[in-house]
Scaffold this active site. Sequence first.
Site, PDB file in Angstrom:
ATOM      1  N   ASP A 126       0.823  -1.230   0.000  1.00 50.97           N
ATOM      2  CA  ASP A 126       0.000   0.000   0.000  1.00 50.97           C
ATOM      3  C   ASP A 126       0.849   1.269   0.000  1.00 50.97           C
ATOM      4  OD1 ASP A 126      -2.156  -1.661   0.202  1.00 50.97           O
ATOM      5  OD2 ASP A 126      -2.462  -1.349   2.351  1.00 50.97           O
TER       6      ASP A 126
HETATM    7  P1  NAP Z   1       0.809  -3.943   3.098  1.00 50.50           P
HETATM    8  O1  NAP Z   1       0.199  -2.975   2.181  1.00 50.50           O
HETATM    9  O2  NAP Z   1      -0.040  -4.617   4.101  1.00 50.50           O
HETATM   10  O3  NAP Z   1       1.516  -5.041   2.174  1.00 50.50           O
HETATM   11  C1  NAP Z   1       2.326  -6.012   2.703  1.00 50.50           C
HETATM   12  C2  NAP Z   1       2.691  -6.983   1.606  1.00 50.50           C
HETATM   13  O4  NAP Z   1       3.647  -7.883   2.139  1.00 50.50           O
HETATM   14  C3  NAP Z   1       1.527  -7.797   1.115  1.00 50.50           C
HETATM   15  O5  NAP Z   1       1.092  -7.348  -0.139  1.00 50.50           O
HETATM   16  C4  NAP Z   1       2.054  -9.246   1.088  1.00 50.50           C
HETATM   17  O6  NAP Z   1       1.952  -9.772  -0.233  1.00 50.50           O
HETATM   18  C5  NAP Z   1       3.525  -9.096   1.453  1.00 50.50           C
HETATM   19  N1  NAP Z   1       3.981 -10.163   2.337  1.00 50.50           N
HETATM   20  C6  NAP Z   1       3.356 -10.710   3.382  1.00 50.50           C
HETATM   21  N2  NAP Z   1       4.095 -11.690   3.923  1.00 50.50           N
HETATM   22  C7  NAP Z   1       5.227 -11.772   3.177  1.00 50.50           C
HETATM   23  C8  NAP Z   1       6.384 -12.584   3.223  1.00 50.50           C
HETATM   24  N3  NAP Z   1       6.542 -13.548   4.154  1.00 50.50           N
HETATM   25  N4  NAP Z   1       7.357 -12.383   2.308  1.00 50.50           N
HETATM   26  C9  NAP Z   1       7.183 -11.441   1.345  1.00 50.50           C
HETATM   27  N5  NAP Z   1       6.124 -10.632   1.255  1.00 50.50           N
HETATM   28  C10 NAP Z   1       5.146 -10.797   2.164  1.00 50.50           C
HETATM   29  O7  NAP Z   1       2.026  -3.307   3.914  1.00 50.50           O
HETATM   30  P2  NAP Z   1       2.695  -1.873   3.870  1.00 50.50           P
HETATM   31  O8  NAP Z   1       3.029  -1.485   2.473  1.00 50.50           O
HETATM   32  O9  NAP Z   1       3.763  -1.918   4.883  1.00 50.50           O
HETATM   33  O10 NAP Z   1       1.521  -0.905   4.299  1.00 50.50           O
HETATM   34  C11 NAP Z   1       1.009  -0.851   5.631  1.00 50.50           C
HETATM   35  C12 NAP Z   1      -0.505  -0.818   5.610  1.00 50.50           C
HETATM   36  O11 NAP Z   1      -0.979  -0.865   6.973  1.00 50.50           O
HETATM   37  C13 NAP Z   1      -1.057   0.449   5.010  1.00 50.50           C
HETATM   38  O12 NAP Z   1      -2.275   0.186   4.377  1.00 50.50           O
HETATM   39  C14 NAP Z   1      -1.266   1.322   6.221  1.00 50.50           C
HETATM   40  O13 NAP Z   1      -2.212   2.364   6.007  1.00 50.50           O
HETATM   41  C15 NAP Z   1      -1.772   0.285   7.202  1.00 50.50           C
HETATM   42  N6  NAP Z   1      -1.625   0.832   8.553  1.00 50.50           N
HETATM   43  C16 NAP Z   1      -0.392   0.893   9.134  1.00 50.50           C
HETATM   44  C17 NAP Z   1      -0.245   1.517  10.344  1.00 50.50           C
HETATM   45  C18 NAP Z   1       1.100   1.683  11.009  1.00 50.50           C
HETATM   46  O14 NAP Z   1       1.135   2.279  12.068  1.00 50.50           O
HETATM   47  N7  NAP Z   1       2.178   1.171  10.435  1.00 50.50           N
HETATM   48  C19 NAP Z   1      -1.348   2.070  10.969  1.00 50.50           C
HETATM   49  C20 NAP Z   1      -2.598   1.986  10.348  1.00 50.50           C
HETATM   50  C21 NAP Z   1      -2.707   1.357   9.143  1.00 50.50           C
HETATM   51  P3  NAP Z   1       1.892 -11.364  -0.478  1.00 50.50           P
HETATM   52  O15 NAP Z   1       0.756 -11.872   0.336  1.00 50.50           O
HETATM   53  O16 NAP Z   1       1.699 -11.494  -1.936  1.00 50.50           O
HETATM   54  O17 NAP Z   1       3.208 -11.905  -0.024  1.00 50.50           O
END
Ligand code: NAP
Length: 464
Positions: A388
């Site tokens: 994301d």
């Molecule tokens: P993300 O959008 O959740 O994407 C994570 C990706 O990691 C997934 O597409 C997944 O694809 C891949 N993944 C999972 N396990 C894996 C593994 N073992 N090896 C390789 N890839 C793997 O994560 P992000 O880009 O870090 O974004 C964070 C999200 O959380 C945002 O939407 C954000 O708004 C939300 N959020 C975060 C917080 C915070 O405080 N950090 C707070 C509120 C909301 P596959 O399944 O294809 O592997």
Amino acid sequence: MSGFSPEQLIDLTYIVAAVLFILSLKWLSSPVTARHGVWAGEIGAALAVVATLFNPELVAYKWVIIALIVGAGIGIPLGMVRMTAVPQRTALSHAFGALSATMIGIAEYYVRAPQVTKFGMTEIGLEVIIGSLTFTGSLIAAGKLQEILPQRPIVYRGQNIVSLSVLGSAIVLALILVLHPEYMVLFPVMVGVALFFGVLLVTPIGGADMPTVISLLNSYAGLSAALLGFVLNSKVLVVAGALDGSSGFILSVIMCKAMNRSFTNVMFGAFGQVQTSAKAAGEEKVVRSANAEEAASILSSASKVVIVPGYGMAVAQAQHKVRELFDALTKRGVDVKFGIHPVAGRMPGHMNVLLAEADIPYDRLLDMDNVNSDLPQTDVALIIGANDVTNPAARTDTGSPIYGMPIIDVDKAHTVMVIKRSMNPGFAGIDNPLYYMDQTLMLFGDAKSFVGDIVREIAGGGGH
Ligand code: NAP
């Protein structure tokens, strides 16, 4: 120390504890000083507890010891959860903190009733309402994050009116009690209504917004502790609660900004309810993939590489392999930096903590704004388990649920490589057009093993 009375010594210790809490928050705001921040907070809390144990009003140690054993019995295993489970663990901590504030407020009411002053009843009423809703709200948040409860927002027509009426009823009951503290039967009803409101408050909010909600509940728990400080006439509790409340609130604001969401949108927007997909009907999009040998070759012939880690790196615990990749490339003269999105992963500072654990030098970690100005001059952007936070739809697709969220502009790099296991979406549940761009290569696999394979290829000379 002979010049101080025991009471003065206790007060002095509380002041030292309060100063340590403030320093802790200050130090926690930078990865370089964060460890000191943790120590300062822990020592401050320990000092406050020890000083309280010397309070002359404390008459029976038996219950304190029992509470200590029970608390430690729950707290020690809670402290040992995996880092990816820290958001739900934090939610549980807030639930326990709010429960204890609520129970002390309830006890204070029954000790004093019916002779409670109007001011005293206002304090107790507010404190118990906020504590109760934080308790149940935090439990629901923890349940959603642990996937014991459905992550999706549960909504129905007129929901906000129902929820606000329930909150309004709790406040009306508290007002009646302020005027008539002798109506003791109303007190448990007020507590029950506030507990119910906590459930109504969090169930309509989707899993994607839970970390923000937890930070907000953190601020409520702090507020209820500060109010309890007024009830018990404990200055250290007022200070600690106020710090907790305000820092939780500031963190929620920072997180909302990083996702370009407003508070009302988080609380009432039911984000994640509709699972949108960028795939148009019948349209087949093509992605290009590569293996570890090809990735190693591209990386080692680059002069500037930006690594963007995300939730997948945390799940795979790939940070130490990433460190090996950093070392291997740096040894070959490649300039490697890390682009850290403020909400990458599942909690604020998630990536900083993991990369610090792997001893990546702090000066290599760039925040979103700094790395974005570097990306157009970057040869390779390597995305490790992030999705994301790199999705260009946030810039271009007005219909996307993440439209307007600031992202790391990896698509501006000359070549983009993405390590993930499949084409599955990330937390927001939406497709990522980045994967179909001409300059993008998908590296399908688990983050830890794929990065390990790349490191082996580079070491074995597969890089050239
Ligand atoms: P993300 O959008 O959740 O994407 C994570 C990706 O990691 C997934 O597409 C997944 O694809 C891949 N993944 C999972 N396990 C894996 C593994 N073992 N090896 C390789 N890839 C793997 O994560 P992000 O880009 O870090 O974004 C964070 C999200 O959380 C945002 O939407 C954000 O708004 C939300 N959020 C975060 C917080 C915070 O405080 N950090 C707070 C509120 C909301 P596959 O399944 O294809 O592997």
